[in-house]
Design an enzyme around this catalytic site. Sequence first.
Site: not given
Ligand code: APR
Length: 323
Positions: A12, A34, A120, A176
């Site tokens: 993401g 992903d 995460s 955090h």
């Molecule tokens: N397995 C793998 N990837 C997954 C799954 C899964 N089961 N479920 C969701 N994802 C992927 C999504 O498809 C997405 O591309 O995780 C990615 C998360 O990306 P974003 O929604 O853009 O979030 P991001 O800003 O990158 O943050 C990710 O880090 O800082 C923390 O709080 C934030 O928990 C969040 C994480």
Amino acid sequence: FSRPKIALVGGGNIGGVLSQLAALKELGDVVMFDIVEDLPQGKQLDIVEASRVDGFDVMLTGSNDYACLEGADIVIVTAGLPRKPGMSRDDLLTTNANIIKVVAENIGKYCPEAHVIVISNPLDAMVTLLQEVSGLPAERVYGQAGVLDSSRFATFIAWELGVSVKDVNAMVLGGHGDTMVPLVRYANVNGVPVMEQLVKKYGSEAKAQEVMTAMVERTKAAGGEVVALLKKGSAFYSPASSAIQMAEAVLRDQKRVLAVCAKLSGQYGVNGYYVGVPVVLGKGGVERIIEVDLNAEEQKMFDVSVNSVKGLVEDLKRLSFLK
Ligand code: APR
């Protein structure tokens, strides 16, 4: 000699910046996983097609198959949902625990020799879960939070004092979340205490304290400030930069002293919980935990923060994610 293999679980917002920064620094080849079909393949193609322009000799690939983790030297985990405005990190607990559990099982299966950096949220709970479920040793599973929280604190201090941020040393300990502990007493500009400079600037202890308190509060709420402005999603450039600093410390065995979410075994009076503390980060992962002398007030704030982490871990036990 083979190049290090960096695996990104989650492609993401943070995943994309992680990949680009790893490539720019030529830290190693990067594979991005992903669950969304074609997303990691497309993102990696986009980034690698600038390799001639940016001049990096590494390979970037994407996959929807966990088998791509095989042989990874380091895994950076961002899989999961980010916050929306008004949410706390803790509101993500169940949703992201379901995701991290599967990620952990696959790390244990495909790359048990790897290092793992978790990003995460809620961070402290997700690192705990990932370590227990993956079965990897605690010194190779750690979380990114403190590097960013410390950088945020340093940034606000630099702005306030009108000095280069490069000369500011400031550290944030604890979990955090809203109870994190910015270490005011140790914050300095090239060795000169920040509080001393604030008192000189404002000519009064009380005013200096007021300005410092405002910076501390802004640091604690900094993630939420970005979420409120972005409206969809949370901070991603700065968490990615912070995790890359950690990955570089490990892959290049730099022995950097960084605030890392690490599992304590008696340090700071805490046993068996992940909390943000300064550590020496090198090829062995968390090679040493540095114990900073805390005064009574700081220790009290640290304990409050540890208790909030313990609360989240209890929730994970109650929900049967942890034993
Ligand atoms: N397995 C793998 N990837 C997954 C799954 C899964 N089961 N479920 C969701 N994802 C992927 C999504 O498809 C997405 O591309 O995780 C990615 C998360 O990306 P974003 O929604 O853009 O979030 P991001 O800003 O990158 O943050 C990710 O880090 O800082 C923390 O709080 C934030 O928990 C969040 C994480």
